[in-house]
Design an enzyme around this catalytic site. Structure first.
Site, PDB file in Angstrom:
ATOM      1  N   ILE A  89      85.971  75.171  33.219  1.00  0.00           N
ATOM      2  CA  ILE A  89      84.867  75.637  32.617  1.00  0.00           C
ATOM      3  C   ILE A  89      83.831  76.039  34.170  1.00  0.00           C
ATOM      4  CG2 ILE A  89      82.759  75.853  31.287  1.00  0.00           C
ATOM      5  CD1 ILE A  89      84.734  73.092  29.415  1.00  0.00           C
ATOM      6  N   ARG A  90      83.744  76.919  34.659  1.00  0.00           N
ATOM      7  CA  ARG A  90      83.022  77.761  35.994  1.00  0.00           C
ATOM      8  C   ARG A  90      83.955  76.347  36.783  1.00  0.00           C
ATOM      9  NH1 ARG A  90      79.528  80.871  36.453  1.00  0.00           N
ATOM     10  NH2 ARG A  90      78.585  79.804  38.109  1.00  0.00           N
ATOM     11  N   GLY A 109      80.372  69.206  34.043  1.00  0.00           N
ATOM     12  CA  GLY A 109      79.067  69.017  33.925  1.00  0.00           C
ATOM     13  C   GLY A 109      78.706  70.105  34.492  1.00  0.00           C
ATOM     14  N   GLU A 110      76.753  69.814  35.826  1.00  0.00           N
ATOM     15  CA  GLU A 110      77.007  70.774  37.118  1.00  0.00           C
ATOM     16  C   GLU A 110      76.932  69.227  37.599  1.00  0.00           C
ATOM     17  OE1 GLU A 110      76.493  73.658  37.520  1.00  0.00           O
ATOM     18  OE2 GLU A 110      75.505  73.071  39.747  1.00  0.00           O
ATOM     19  N   SER A 111      77.226  69.635  38.431  1.00  0.00           N
ATOM     20  CA  SER A 111      77.153  69.056  40.605  1.00  0.00           C
ATOM     21  C   SER A 111      76.210  68.966  40.832  1.00  0.00           C
ATOM     22  CB  SER A 111      78.479  68.576  41.360  1.00  0.00           C
ATOM     23  OG  SER A 111      78.247  70.117  41.880  1.00  0.00           O
ATOM     24  N   GLU A 158      89.248  65.382  28.978  1.00  0.00           N
ATOM     25  CA  GLU A 158      88.554  65.000  27.778  1.00  0.00           C
ATOM     26  C   GLU A 158      88.279  65.951  26.859  1.00  0.00           C
ATOM     27  OE1 GLU A 158      87.577  66.181  31.028  1.00  0.00           O
ATOM     28  OE2 GLU A 158      85.308  66.333  30.634  1.00  0.00           O
ATOM     29  N   CYS A 201      86.347  67.624  36.812  1.00  0.00           N
ATOM     30  CA  CYS A 201      85.307  69.148  37.634  1.00  0.00           C
ATOM     31  C   CYS A 201      84.280  69.066  38.527  1.00  0.00           C
ATOM     32  CB  CYS A 201      84.983  70.142  35.917  1.00  0.00           C
ATOM     33  SG  CYS A 201      84.691  71.732  36.339  1.00  0.00           S
ATOM     34  N   ARG A 219      82.716  75.253  44.864  1.00  0.00           N
ATOM     35  CA  ARG A 219      82.621  75.566  44.124  1.00  0.00           C
ATOM     36  C   ARG A 219      82.584  76.349  43.305  1.00  0.00           C
ATOM     37  NH1 ARG A 219      76.651  75.948  43.274  1.00  0.00           N
ATOM     38  NH2 ARG A 219      76.361  74.701  41.321  1.00  0.00           N
ATOM     39  N   HIS A 223      89.047  69.643  32.502  1.00  0.00           N
ATOM     40  CA  HIS A 223      88.674  68.890  31.802  1.00  0.00           C
ATOM     41  C   HIS A 223      89.465  68.179  30.724  1.00  0.00           C
ATOM     42  CE1 HIS A 223      84.564  69.722  32.790  1.00  0.00           C
ATOM     43  NE2 HIS A 223      84.652  71.143  32.944  1.00  0.00           N
TER      44      HIS A 223
END
Ligand code: GLN
Length: 196
Positions: free
Chosen positions: A138-139, A48-50, A178, A80, A109, A176
């Site tokens: 993904i990023r 997601g976004e840390s 998942e 991630c 990051r 990822h």
């Protein structure tokens, strides 16, 4: 015994991890509150976004409970953004960004840079049988350097970019699993939880 594994459900791809854990033989549940964290055997921190996850964990009073349970030896797997959350040190974080920590390493990051924000690669992972796994980045972060107790499980082929690590009861991947339908990494984690 069927382990009960929580997925930190503040933000990110929670449903995909719940599904992968269930397919891997665990009882999976979402964790948003300290009392929900208290009753799981282990925890997945999703992608997601840390930065957002850190702020929400702070607002929901989860940062300290997470740090305590990890210090006590609760198994945790971060993918991630989850890898960033489990890292002791971040490069490229935002001002003041904190992590839960536990892994003695430096994570960078958004490391793979803008031109390759997202890509896929086949990665051979130590301890995961049956050939390489298809890894979706993904990023994604990479692991810049590791302390003595950290075992490197996988690198991007042809490079020195570390993208999968384990230290004791903590597991992390830059990518990822998942999202691919291949549950071998979740099965590896469920086995780690069973062994504990
Ligand atoms: N770049 C994101 C972060 O800093 C991680 C991306 C991801 O989890 N897919 O948290």
């Amino acid at each position: 015994m069927t382990p009960v594994i929580g997925v930190l459900a503040l933000q990110g791809d929670v449903a995909e991890h719940l599904r992968a854990l269930t397919s891997s033989g665990a009882t999976a549940c979402a964790v948003r509150r300290p009392r929900e964290l208290a009753v799981v055997d282990a925890l997945v921190i999703p992608g997601g976004e840390s930065t957002t996850m850190w702020k929400l964990a702070d607002i929901f009073d989860l940062l300290e409970p997470l740090r305590i349970r990890i210090k006590e030896g609760m198994p945790a797997y971060g993918s991630c953004a989850g890898m960033i959350m489990l890292a002791d040190r971040i490069e490229g974080g935002i001002e003041g960004q904190e992590t839960v920590g536990g892994l003695d390493l430096v994570v960078r990051r958004n490391a793979f840079g803008r031109q390759v924000d997202s890509f896929e690669a086949d990665i051979t992972l130590k301890g995961v049988a049956g050939g390489p796994v298809r890894a979706v980045f993904i990023r994604a972060p990479w692991v810049e350097s590791v302390g003595d107790g950290v075992e490197v499980l996988g690198k991007v082929p042809g490079t020195d970019r570390i993208v999968a690590v384990r230290q004791g009861n903590l597991l992390a991947t830059s990518f990822h699993p998942e999202l691919t339908g291949d549950t071998r990494i979740h099965e590896y984690f469920v086995e780690m939880v069973r062994e504990r």
